[in-house]
Every structure is written in C-alpha cells, then in structure tokens.
Design a protein around this motif. Sequence first.
Motif, mmCIF file in Angstrom:
data_model
loop_
_atom_site.group_PDB
_atom_site.id
_atom_site.type_symbol
_atom_site.label_atom_id
_atom_site.label_comp_id
_atom_site.label_asym_id
_atom_site.label_seq_id
_atom_site.Cartn_x
_atom_site.Cartn_y
_atom_site.Cartn_z
ATOM 1 N N LEU A 194 -2.150 -11.803 -12.412
ATOM 2 C CA LEU A 194 -1.454 -12.293 -11.217
ATOM 3 C C LEU A 194 -1.210 -11.167 -10.221
ATOM 4 C CD1 LEU A 194 1.183 -14.626 -12.890
ATOM 5 C CD2 LEU A 194 -1.152 -15.155 -12.141
ATOM 6 N N ARG A 195 -1.046 -9.953 -10.738
ATOM 7 C CA ARG A 195 -0.837 -8.785 -9.872
ATOM 8 C C ARG A 195 -1.506 -7.583 -10.528
ATOM 9 N NH1 ARG A 195 2.476 -4.633 -10.129
ATOM 10 N NH2 ARG A 195 3.722 -5.602 -11.812
ATOM 11 N N VAL A 196 -2.138 -6.778 -9.689
ATOM 12 C CA VAL A 196 -2.852 -5.592 -10.169
ATOM 13 C C VAL A 196 -2.429 -4.394 -9.328
ATOM 14 C CG1 VAL A 196 -5.108 -4.509 -10.540
ATOM 15 C CG2 VAL A 196 -4.845 -6.993 -10.854
ATOM 16 N N ARG A 197 -2.109 -3.308 -9.986
ATOM 17 C CA ARG A 197 -1.873 -2.050 -9.282
ATOM 18 C C ARG A 197 -3.073 -1.137 -9.563
ATOM 19 N NH1 ARG A 197 3.888 0.813 -9.413
ATOM 20 N NH2 ARG A 197 4.245 -1.126 -8.237
ATOM 21 N N ALA A 198 -3.714 -0.674 -8.510
ATOM 22 C CA ALA A 198 -4.922 0.136 -8.654
ATOM 23 C C ALA A 198 -4.824 1.394 -7.808
ATOM 24 C CB ALA A 198 -6.159 -0.671 -8.257
ATOM 25 N N ARG A 199 -5.449 2.441 -8.268
ATOM 26 C CA ARG A 199 -5.433 3.705 -7.544
ATOM 27 C C ARG A 199 -6.259 3.622 -6.267
ATOM 28 N NH1 ARG A 199 -5.581 5.772 -12.799
ATOM 29 N NH2 ARG A 199 -7.859 5.827 -12.774
ATOM 30 N N THR A 200 -5.833 4.376 -5.279
ATOM 31 C CA THR A 200 -6.590 4.506 -4.037
ATOM 32 C C THR A 200 -7.008 5.966 -3.858
ATOM 33 O OG1 THR A 200 -4.566 4.843 -2.747
ATOM 34 C CG2 THR A 200 -5.423 2.580 -2.897
ATOM 35 N N ILE A 201 -8.006 6.163 -2.994
ATOM 36 C CA ILE A 201 -8.465 7.515 -2.662
ATOM 37 C C ILE A 201 -8.504 7.658 -1.144
ATOM 38 C CG2 ILE A 201 -9.774 7.833 -4.787
ATOM 39 C CD1 ILE A 201 -12.310 7.097 -3.225
ATOM 40 N N VAL A 216 -6.861 5.082 3.326
ATOM 41 C CA VAL A 216 -7.261 5.079 1.921
ATOM 42 C C VAL A 216 -8.112 3.843 1.648
ATOM 43 C CG1 VAL A 216 -5.226 6.356 1.156
ATOM 44 C CG2 VAL A 216 -5.181 3.846 1.158
ATOM 45 N N MET A 217 -8.773 3.848 0.485
ATOM 46 C CA MET A 217 -9.511 2.695 -0.013
ATOM 47 C C MET A 217 -9.306 2.613 -1.521
ATOM 48 S SD MET A 217 -13.448 4.168 -0.129
ATOM 49 C CE MET A 217 -13.987 3.604 -1.770
ATOM 50 N N PRO A 218 -9.489 1.436 -2.128
ATOM 51 C CA PRO A 218 -9.465 1.385 -3.591
ATOM 52 C C PRO A 218 -10.483 2.363 -4.159
ATOM 53 C CG PRO A 218 -9.444 -0.829 -2.653
ATOM 54 C CD PRO A 218 -9.696 0.111 -1.511
ATOM 55 N N VAL A 274 0.876 -1.174 0.000
ATOM 56 C CA VAL A 274 0.000 0.000 0.000
ATOM 57 C C VAL A 274 0.909 1.218 0.000
ATOM 58 C CG1 VAL A 274 -1.851 1.250 1.163
ATOM 59 C CG2 VAL A 274 -1.766 -1.260 1.291
ATOM 60 N N ALA A 275 0.861 1.997 -1.067
ATOM 61 C CA ALA A 275 1.759 3.136 -1.229
ATOM 62 C C ALA A 275 0.939 4.412 -1.337
ATOM 63 C CB ALA A 275 2.644 2.937 -2.461
ATOM 64 N N ASP A 276 1.591 5.490 -1.660
ATOM 65 C CA ASP A 276 0.919 6.782 -1.775
ATOM 66 C C ASP A 276 0.117 6.835 -3.065
ATOM 67 O OD1 ASP A 276 0.105 9.377 -1.482
ATOM 68 O OD2 ASP A 276 2.027 10.266 -2.032
ATOM 69 N N GLY A 277 -1.183 6.655 -2.953
ATOM 70 C CA GLY A 277 -2.053 6.766 -4.113
ATOM 71 C C GLY A 277 -2.333 5.480 -4.850
ATOM 72 N N TRP A 278 -1.746 4.363 -4.421
ATOM 73 C CA TRP A 278 -2.027 3.103 -5.095
ATOM 74 C C TRP A 278 -1.784 1.908 -4.180
ATOM 75 C CZ3 TRP A 278 2.391 0.093 -5.320
ATOM 76 C CH2 TRP A 278 3.617 0.755 -5.312
ATOM 77 N N VAL A 279 -2.343 0.777 -4.596
ATOM 78 C CA VAL A 279 -2.143 -0.482 -3.884
ATOM 79 C C VAL A 279 -1.773 -1.546 -4.896
ATOM 80 C CG1 VAL A 279 -4.627 -1.016 -4.009
ATOM 81 C CG2 VAL A 279 -3.187 -2.166 -2.303
ATOM 82 N N ASP A 280 -0.825 -2.383 -4.537
ATOM 83 C CA ASP A 280 -0.415 -3.527 -5.342
ATOM 84 C C ASP A 280 -0.942 -4.782 -4.659
ATOM 85 O OD1 ASP A 280 0.849 -3.154 -7.728
ATOM 86 O OD2 ASP A 280 2.868 -3.585 -6.993
ATOM 87 N N ALA A 310 -6.730 -4.052 4.283
ATOM 88 C CA ALA A 310 -5.324 -3.666 4.190
ATOM 89 C C ALA A 310 -5.146 -2.178 3.949
ATOM 90 C CB ALA A 310 -4.645 -4.458 3.071
ATOM 91 N N THR A 311 -6.081 -1.549 3.257
ATOM 92 C CA THR A 311 -5.908 -0.143 2.886
ATOM 93 C C THR A 311 -6.475 0.836 3.906
ATOM 94 O OG1 THR A 311 -7.913 -0.257 1.527
ATOM 95 C CG2 THR A 311 -5.804 -0.629 0.419
ATOM 96 N N LEU A 312 -7.575 0.489 4.562
ATOM 97 C CA LEU A 312 -8.203 1.444 5.485
ATOM 98 C C LEU A 312 -7.268 1.901 6.613
ATOM 99 C CD1 LEU A 312 -11.936 0.323 5.898
ATOM 100 C CD2 LEU A 312 -10.983 2.176 4.506
ATOM 101 N N PRO A 313 -6.432 1.029 7.194
ATOM 102 C CA PRO A 313 -5.505 1.524 8.224
ATOM 103 C C PRO A 313 -4.547 2.590 7.714
ATOM 104 C CG PRO A 313 -5.689 -0.866 8.355
ATOM 105 C CD PRO A 313 -6.391 -0.449 7.101
ATOM 106 N N HIS A 314 -4.364 2.679 6.410
ATOM 107 C CA HIS A 314 -3.515 3.714 5.813
ATOM 108 C C HIS A 314 -4.317 4.968 5.457
ATOM 109 C CE1 HIS A 314 0.098 1.116 5.194
ATOM 110 N NE2 HIS A 314 -0.815 0.160 5.172
#
Length: 442
Positions: free
Chosen positions: A155-162, A80-82, A55-61, A74-78
């Motif tokens: 197998l792996r997806v990188r998607a933006r978070t908000i 952010v959400m997808p 989980v990075a700045d603006g995206w999740v792998d 995994a994202t809410l503690p940071h």
Amino acid sequence: MSPHEKRVATLQQQIAHADRATVRLRKPTSNLFRDRAKIDRHRLDVSAFHNVLQVADGWVDAEGMVTYEALVDATLPHGVMPAVVPQLKSITLGGAVAGVGIEATSFRHGLVHASVTELEVLLPDGSVVTCTETNEHRDLFRGFPNSYGTLGYALRVRARTIPVKPFVKIVRERFLEPQAFFAAIERACLSDADFVDGVIFRAAEMFVNTARFTDSAPATSDYTYEHIFYRSIREKPVDYMTVRDYLWRWDTDWFWCSKNVFAEVPWIRKLYGRKHLNSRTYTRIMRWNAQLGLTRAIERMRGLHSESIIQDIDVPIAAATAYLEFHLREIDIRPIWICPIGVPAAAPDFDLYPMDRSKLYVNFGFWDVKRTKTPFPPGHFNRLIEQRVIQLGGIKSLYSDSYFTPDEFAAAYGGDAFQQLKQKYDPDGRFGNLYEKCVLRH
C-alpha cells in the motif's frame, strides 16, 4: 486520519466483506504478459492508491499504484529521481517491488527492490503491517520481492532517491564480438558512469551505452515523436537528452516492439500522434489482438506456428557469452536489450529472487514471437530458455510465460522460504500460490 490512512481503512473494509474468498486486485494497469485463467475471485479495488506522499532528503514515500511516470514527475522538481526507474511509464511502484524492476542504474543500485527501505503491506486477513530490514516483519520485507501479491499487497513504499542533473550525455561504443562487448560492460560498471546498458543487434553488432548526468548540453535529442531512440544507437556515437526524456527513452517505442503495431512506419506514426506513441497504447492493442486472435488466424493461413517469447533473464556476466551463443542459435530474437545488475553491499538477501552478491549479472531482454514452419509443443522455446538459464546459474523474471516443473521452481525461487512465509502470513491461501499464479496461470 490522513488521506492515506482513510484509503487504507476503506480497503480493509473491502477485504473484510470478502469473507474468506480468494482475493485478487482490481487495478487499471498491468505489465504482466502471461494469460490468466478466468477464476471467480473477489477483487480489491486499489485504484485510489496512486499518490506520492512525500519527497524527502534521500527518499520518496508513495502508494503502491503510483506509476513511475507520476513518481518521476514528483521527484525531478526536487533534483532527485528514484534510484531505479523501470523502462515503461505505466509500471507501478508496488508492481516493481512485488515483481522485478530493472534499468540502467541497476549495475550500481540493484533491482528496484534493493532500493526499498520500508513497505506497508496489506495482509490477507485485512491487517496492515510495516516491514523494514530490522523490525519484527523483516522476514516479509525480504520475502515480498518477486511474490507477485501472494503474500500481501504493498500500500505504501519508501524508496531511495539519487540526485540528478538537468541533462544526460550518452556515449556509445560498438563491438564486433561478444567477449569484447561483455568486457566493456564490466569496465563501464567499474567506472563513474551513472547509467550502463547495451543493445545487441546481431552477432557482430553490439553497442555499450554509457551515460552520465551533466549540467549542460550543446543540443538535446527528442525521441518522443518522429525520431526513434533505438535507431539512434547506430547513428549517434554521442547524444544528449533531458533527464526526463532519457528515463523514458524506451517508452515511446516500447523499446523496438512498436514495429509490431506498425508505429515505425512514418505515415502511420503520424496517425498515432505524439500522444499515443507510448507503451500504454501498444499494450492495449496487443491485448486486444490476443483476445480476438487476429494474428494467430493469419499465421495459420500462412502455415506458420508461433510462440510468444517475452522474457527477461539474468545470468552472471561470466556466463553471458555462453547464453548469447545459445540465444542466437536456438531463439534468434533480436535486438536484445542488455542491462547489468549488481547487488548493493548494503542490500539484504531477498529470498524469492536470490542473486549472488559477489557477482555482476547481465539481464537479456527480448520480446517477440518465434514463427516456424515446424510445429513444436506449447512453450517449447520458452522451456529451452529456462533450462539454459538454470544451467548457467541464472534466474528469470516471472512477469511472462513460465514452464518450470514444481521442483525447478522451488529451487530457483526460494521454495522453502516461500512456504514458511505463506504459513505465517497467509495460512488460508487467500492470496494464492506463487507457482500456481506464475506457471499454472491461476
């Protein structure tokens, strides 16, 4: 090698051992609602690909078999959400990209695949490629959404978070006629709202739900056990939920489909218990019933003829009233979930699920069985829906029954582009054909 790279290498060994056989995935979950013919195929075990990697700045792998429940956790503690979180916890990230995923942020962020920036794809020959909008595999990046595994597996997806806040405030407005209702949907999409969707209960009872993140709430509602979310739409003009509960507001009762397994009856609901009130439970029950044919047998005894109608269709908002009039007259399955969809300016054109970026679309979601005293040919009502959607310049999801002719299907879902991609990435046809898979159920 990283753990992810080791899992990839193991999977490549699996597909190498499959010789030249036709291949399908073996996975523990599916949100497809169309029967498949029982054809002997080699099955790739992808169950290990269920990890959130970063989980990075603006995206999740994350890996393709990650459920959105795990992704949200995994994202809410940071904070952010997808950008788009489909309605059911068991939907997987890879499945939402290879199919079509939607939710109440879609008016701004588009369908799930519009929020994806990078894909790692297993190809039929066992090689793995990384696809982006700008690299040498940009054709596969644009063609992967709505391919349903016929071009490769994510197998792996990188998607933006908000970014998110702890709570969501929902404001509901009731409308008595369609024109005003859809005009209000359009206005809400032009506002600063974070979420927009709606529900049509009947011709003269429609609600627009506009929701925004907020730092505080006077109290929050709990729809994970005794109380039912969709009923609150009629009862509470204003409501507050935690952000996590809001994202899963539809899962507890599978929108309103839990009534089909009697989960809305208070004493039966208590027998289920909080743990089993969710879409996973209902899906298992419905698949079990479909295999045994209990409901069909009872309907035959009552002299009824039934057709399963599980559909999500998208039409331009200018045609929404016309579709609704048709739906209430010919189909009359209610309630109907309404979700607006915009095409983000920065998103590329996706070849197999084309949408006009200059238009706002409206998704109609309806899921039930149509029962009649009069017998009709198989797929009669689903076919009526498809034809009307085509007439109105719309498109429908392919996760359930479809009855298109080959020419109709090719015209609607990028037939020429698909054939070019198929020839380039799967010339031996190991991963199947899209029309055969989605319409002929191979």
